[in-house]
Design a protein around this motif. Structure first.
Motif: not given
Length: 480
Positions: A58-68, A81-88, A90-99
């Motif tokens: 999860v990365t620091e971002s302004s205007g929404g939440g994103s993660f690398l 300038h690495h691409p990010k997942v940035c659809g939220h 608000g700030s992203v609080l948790d991320i989990k990979w599908n096992p």
């Protein structure tokens, strides 16, 4: 004499353990991830997720939440300038990979949504804003998400509204809502087959619930031990909590999952204030404790009898950790006898540092005593089967296929080979006359081949010695 006897009776009994010498090894700079704009959010979570394919932070971002999302092999400095997942929004609080599917990741956010993303092989080439699925059901921000451990397509989310929602991804809908918590849920943990869910809550209660219906089976009012985090200890029918004692010291407590009236044992750790994160490895029965803001990781061996927690050692580092991700067991370096791997977030340096926990032994062959069968990537049940009431443990795999005998090949091969060329302090190339470049190279490769031949011969003789020692041992047993 009486005093001496009493003192001896209090002395802890020596326990033989194959993990008593496990040590932590921080990765070299080339094996770290640098320049990662790690979030500065103060929410008590890890803000990262790891599997054998990808690292997500999860990365620091302004205007929404994103993660690398970075391919696990792409170590070194990360492109700003690495691409990010940035659809939220608000700030992203948790991320989990599908096992079960390494390209699927779930995220939750302050925007009250849970989103499911599919990451292409090789990583992102441009910013990803469109999610596979978007779930809206919480009335306040969503702080936690957990995938079901044995069933495909089931995800749990916990919000600041005090509710847990059970999502069926195969039908893209909410199946159940649990509303037995009166405050913010701090932690969720499943038992091995995913039939039970343990939760800790800001209302100072520890609960064990039926994971399908949400019915509370056991509840503890933790006044002496304010629970922060909870984790099931594999198939031992016990749960472990970390929290704060009535004297404001950090503490761990062990509980019987079928009787939460009083803890089986409590142990004070230290007087620091950061939240203690517990990590349990069911394969080795080892417990790791890492404090938020600390630089150290303590580890213990869990046993069914007293002492329930046997302290082993501590990995220390000057850099404080904001969060820690853990690699699934199928991503371990089996040839190096690695039994656990953390990915440590160091916010001030923008650094993600892998830390390997290693059993110090020569791995001439696969070490099946430290690598039992472990959970693989095949789900044991479909969502429909699990929701109908069927329970199954995870489908296990052997890590033997991952074993590669340690050899000089790899990123450090040149350095290792240069070191190998020095025998008894004499450089094999010291007296080579450099008539021409070609002659020098031919001599160099000849010496390398000779060295490899000698090393192989030495290995064969070592093996023969071991065989003879075993035969001698067997003969002695027969004569006795």
């Amino acid at each position: 004499k009486t005093i001496t006897k009493d003192l001896m009776s209090w002395r802890p009994a020596y326990r033989s353990s194959k993990f008593r010498n496990v040590y932590g090894k921080a990765s070299s700079r080339e094996e770290c991830y640098e320049g990662v704009p790690i979030t500065r959010n103060v929410h008590d979570n890890h803000f990262c997720a790891i599997n054998p394919k990808f690292l997500a932070v999860v990365t620091e971002s302004s205007g929404g939440g994103s993660f690398l999302v970075i391919p696990i092999y792409k170590t070194g400095r990360v492109d700003p300038h690495h691409p990010k997942v940035c659809g939220h929004q608000g700030s992203v609080l948790d991320i989990k990979w599908n096992p079960f599917r390494d390209n699927i990741i779930a995220s939750c956010s302050e925007d009250c949504t849970v989103r499911i993303w599919e990451i292409p092989d090789g990583g992102l080439r441009r910013n990803m804003t469109e999610a596979l699925l978007v779930f809206t059901g919480h009335s306040r921000k969503v702080g936690l998400i957990e995938w079901h451990p044995t069933c495909s397509g089931i995800l749990f989310s916990a919000g600041y509204d005090g509710k847990i929602l059970l999502w069926n991804l195969e039908e893209a809908k909410v199946v159940k809502m649990f509303d037995s918590h009166s405050d913010v849920i701090l932690c969720m943990s499943f038992n091995t087959d995913g039939s039970l869910l343990a939760t800790s809550c800001k209302d100072k209660k520890l609960r064990i619930m039926d994971a399908r219906s949400g019915r509370v089976l056991q509840e503890a009012d933790c006044k002496r031990h304010r629970v922060g985090r909870v984790v099931f200890l594999g198939n031992t029918k016990r749960v472990l909590t970390t929290g704060v004692s009535q004297w404001n010291t950090r503490q761990v407590a062990l509980w019987d999952q079928e009787d939460l009236s009083v803890p089986i044992s409590e142990e004070e750790i230290d007087g620091l204030s950061g939240l203690l994160f517990p990590f349990y490895d069911a394969d080795t029965h080892m417990l790791y404790l890492a404090g938020k803001g600390d630089g150290n990781i303590r580890y213990y061996e869990v046993s069914p009898e007293k002492p329930y927690l046997q302290y082993l050692m501590e990995f220390s580092s000057p850099a404080p950790q904001k969060g820690l991700g853990m690699m699934p067991k199928r991503g371990m370096d089996v040839g190096e006898c690695e039994v656990f791997r953390f990915y440590k977030l160091v916010t001030m340096k923008g650094l993600v540092e892998p830390i390997s926990m290693i059993v110090p032994r020569r791995a001439e062959k696969f070490q099946d005593d430290i690598y039992p069968m472990t959970a693989g990537t095949e789900p044991a049940l479909t969502a429909e089967e699990w929701l109908s009431g069927i329970n199954k443990g995870p489908i296990l795999i052997s890590l033997k296929e991952n074993y590669k005998r340690p050899n000089p090949a790899g990123p450090k091969s040149a350095k290792r080979e240069r070191r190998a060329l020095a025998i008894k302090g004499l450089d094999l190339l010291e007296n080579v006359s450099s008539k021409t470049d070609n002659e020098f190279l031919r001599m160099f490769y000849r010496q390398q081949d000779e060295l490899k031949r000698l090393q192989k011969e030495l290995g064969d003789k070592d093996e023969r010695i071991r065989q003879l020692e075993l035969e001698l041992h067997n003969l002695k047993n027969v004569t006795h």
